[in-house]
Design a protein around this motif. Structure first.
Motif, PDB file in Angstrom:
ATOM      1  N   HIS A 413       6.614  23.505   4.191  1.00 32.71           N
ATOM      2  CA  HIS A 413       5.469  24.287   3.720  1.00 32.71           C
ATOM      3  C   HIS A 413       4.992  23.791   2.361  1.00 32.71           C
ATOM      4  O   HIS A 413       3.790  23.685   2.107  1.00 32.71           O
ATOM      5  CB  HIS A 413       5.868  25.759   3.657  1.00 32.71           C
ATOM      6  N   LEU A 416       3.038  20.359   2.724  1.00 26.57           N
ATOM      7  CA  LEU A 416       1.714  20.533   3.316  1.00 26.57           C
ATOM      8  C   LEU A 416       0.778  21.273   2.353  1.00 26.57           C
ATOM      9  O   LEU A 416      -0.398  20.922   2.234  1.00 26.57           O
ATOM     10  CB  LEU A 416       1.835  21.296   4.633  1.00 26.57           C
ATOM     11  N   LYS A 417       1.320  22.273   1.676  1.00 26.92           N
ATOM     12  CA  LYS A 417       0.477  23.031   0.757  1.00 26.92           C
ATOM     13  C   LYS A 417       0.018  22.157  -0.405  1.00 26.92           C
ATOM     14  O   LYS A 417      -1.141  22.212  -0.819  1.00 26.92           O
ATOM     15  CB  LYS A 417       1.256  24.245   0.235  1.00 26.92           C
ATOM     16  N   PRO A 429      -4.295  28.174   1.847  1.00 27.78           N
ATOM     17  CA  PRO A 429      -4.105  27.594   3.182  1.00 27.78           C
ATOM     18  C   PRO A 429      -3.714  28.625   4.221  1.00 27.78           C
ATOM     19  O   PRO A 429      -2.864  29.480   4.001  1.00 27.78           O
ATOM     20  CB  PRO A 429      -2.976  26.571   2.965  1.00 27.78           C
ATOM     21  N   LEU A 434      -2.511  24.320   7.792  1.00 23.25           N
ATOM     22  CA  LEU A 434      -1.193  23.713   7.672  1.00 23.25           C
ATOM     23  C   LEU A 434      -0.827  22.968   8.948  1.00 23.25           C
ATOM     24  O   LEU A 434      -0.203  21.910   8.910  1.00 23.25           O
ATOM     25  CB  LEU A 434      -0.152  24.795   7.372  1.00 23.25           C
ATOM     26  N   CYS A 437      -2.709  19.709   8.955  1.00 25.15           N
ATOM     27  CA  CYS A 437      -2.111  18.817   7.975  1.00 25.15           C
ATOM     28  C   CYS A 437      -0.799  18.233   8.497  1.00 25.15           C
ATOM     29  O   CYS A 437      -0.488  17.067   8.265  1.00 25.15           O
ATOM     30  CB  CYS A 437      -1.885  19.574   6.668  1.00 25.15           C
ATOM     31  N   TYR A 470       3.935  26.769  12.582  1.00 26.94           N
ATOM     32  CA  TYR A 470       2.662  27.297  12.098  1.00 26.94           C
ATOM     33  C   TYR A 470       1.816  27.686  13.305  1.00 26.94           C
ATOM     34  O   TYR A 470       0.907  26.960  13.707  1.00 26.94           O
ATOM     35  CB  TYR A 470       1.944  26.250  11.235  1.00 26.94           C
TER      36      TYR A 470
END
Length: 483
Positions: A413, A416-417, A429, A434, A437, A470
């Motif tokens: 996480h 990606l963030k 996001p 996410l 990504c 996700y």
């Protein structure tokens, strides 16, 4: 192809070449002469500093400069605009499409033009006379607001005509569109400066500096047309076909004597006839236990896992700043969420603000005891579509989704963030962003280049691992869609 209309003005009168205090912007404000180095100038200065710190007014001290004095104030232009009545000005735009080779000329001005008409998208779409206020309104802007600091508006003239049919030429008229170019939020406005110079009786030169704010209108012409296609007569067609046949016979004869009929004939036919596939059937596949990328161009008659293809060299990649490996897809428009073609990103629906819980399961993952025949890792989901039947491995072994690197590069996480916030620091996001990504992270990691991104296929096990981490709201996934 542009014109400028003045809407506002700032006037600085009676300027003389002499020494005077600089306008009090941040770098010009001083407290002593030490802050004003002689002979220097800031990018926003009106002149060269003399090295003295003098009073600008009772509040500020600024560096003295040798410039046109008094210096131009850096204040906001008057609001409302001085020339706001220019909203009612009209402009006639004449545009011709000319093809001299075919002797075609078409104008946007109708033969029976009523000069009292004014363009209206619904009532009068062919009138070439435009009211400036209507142009700005069609660009979804407010003229009184835009007139204060100015701006840039594009007038688009789009032609879409068929020049092959003469009876349609009289019905060919352009469509008009309007768009604002300058950024309304960060750097709005448009202005130019002009000066009027005078000679005083004592011989000194004096000037009046004018700063004109206004709207620049750019005219952009584009379009699509069909051009006449010339065809040969019957005799010319026959002559060309005979020449082609004679060349083909010569090639075959030479091939028979020099290289043998069998091998040469096969090569010749393979080059002569080539099956062109739909681009969506061109796919790139990467297996964790193979050092290269596989290119598959044949229509699938079995699972993608067992399809044969050619080897493509993978570009070496090392883990770098995540922000350079992934971009946000939040602003892209696609048709449906289930569309995960070889582009590997899912389409946006109307749930951009969906909430998520990382790790929430969508469906029960498969195990090695219930493995598909085409699965070598034991973590792939059941599917009947050939192009979805792809595992992360070519031979049996541990699934790539269980590796530490997959967790850090694709599922993390934080990674990606950071990648998303690198492009948009104020983004909040959502699960979909996410997810998008994560797909891009996997492609860049396993395929080594964004050049293969449009046709790179994510293995079944990896795709569902990302979805489980996700998830989409509703959990209604249907798999890939080949466009």
């Amino acid at each position: 192809n542009s014109f400028f209309v003045v809407t506002n003005i700032i006037k600085t009168e009676n300027q003389l070449k002499q020494m005077c205090p600089e306008y009090p912007f941040t770098k010009a404000i001083c407290h002593s002469d030490e802050s004003c180095k002689n002979g220097t100038a800031d990018i926003h200065s009106n002149g060269i500093r003399t090295g003295r710190c003098v009073d600008y007014n009772v509040t500020f001290k600024t560096c003295e400069v040798n410039a046109w004095c008094p210096v131009e104030p850096m204040e906001n232009p008057p609001a409302p605009a001085v020339l706001s009545s220019s909203e009612d000005f009209t402009v006639l735009i004449k545009n011709n499409v000319i093809f001299p080779k075919f002797n075609y000329t078409i104008s946007n001005t109708p033969p029976n033009l009523n000069t009292s008409c004014v363009y209206n998208k619904t009532a009068s779409p062919r009138c070439p006379i435009f009211r400036l206020g209507d142009i700005v309104k069609e660009a979804n802007q407010s003229f009184p607001e835009m007139a204060v600091k100015g701006g840039i508006i594009v007038i688009q003239i789009k032609w879409d005509c068929n020049f092959d049919k003469s009876q349609e030429l009289s019905l060919c008229f352009p469509e008009y569109g309007f768009l604002r170019l300058d950024d309304k939020k960060t750097m709005p406005g448009f202005y130019i400066r002009s000066a009027r110079y005078y000679k005083l009786p004592n011989g000194k030169e004096q000037r009046t500096l004018l700063k004109f704010y206004g709207i620049r209108f750019d005219v952009l012409v584009f379009g699509t047309v069909n051009i006449i296609l010339f065809t040969c007569g019957g005799r010319r067609k026959l002559a060309i076909s005979l020449v082609v046949s004679a060349i083909e016979i010569c090639i075959c004869c030479v091939g028979c004597f020099r290289w043998g009929k069998g091998s040469f004939y096969k090569i010749y036919n393979r080059k002569k006839y080539e099956t062109v596939l739909n681009p969506t059937k061109v796919m790139y596949v990467s297996y964790v236990d193979e050092p290269h990328v596989t290119l598959i161009k044949k229509p699938l008659k079995t699972s993608l896992q067992h399809a044969q293809g050619s080897i493509v060299q993978r570009c070496p990649v090392r883990f770098c700043n995540a922000g350079s490996c992934c971009t946000s897809e939040s602003n892209k428009n696609h048709n449906n969420e289930e569309s995960e073609p070889m582009r590997t990103t899912e389409s946006n629906e109307n749930n951009d603000n969906e909430e998520y819980k990382p790790g929430q399961p969508l469906r029960q993952e498969t195990s090695s005891s219930n493995c598909q025949k085409w699965c070598c890792c034991g973590n792939c989901q059941s599917t009947q579509k050939y192009y979805e039947q792809l595992c992360c491995r070519r031979k049996e072994g541990q699934c790539i989704t269980t590796s530490h690197l997959f967790q850090e590069l694709v599922l993390s996480h934080d990674t990606l963030k950071k990648a998303l916030l690198y492009k948009d620091p104020f983004l909040n996001p959502a699960a979909k962003q996410l997810r998008h990504c994560a797909y891009k992270q996997y492609i860049h990691w396993r395929f080594g280049s964004f050049d293969l991104e449009d046709r790179a296929v994510i293995p079944n096990c990896c795709r569902w691992k990302i979805r489980n981490t996700y998830p989409k709201k509703g959990n209604n996934y249907t798999g890939f869609k080949i466009d």
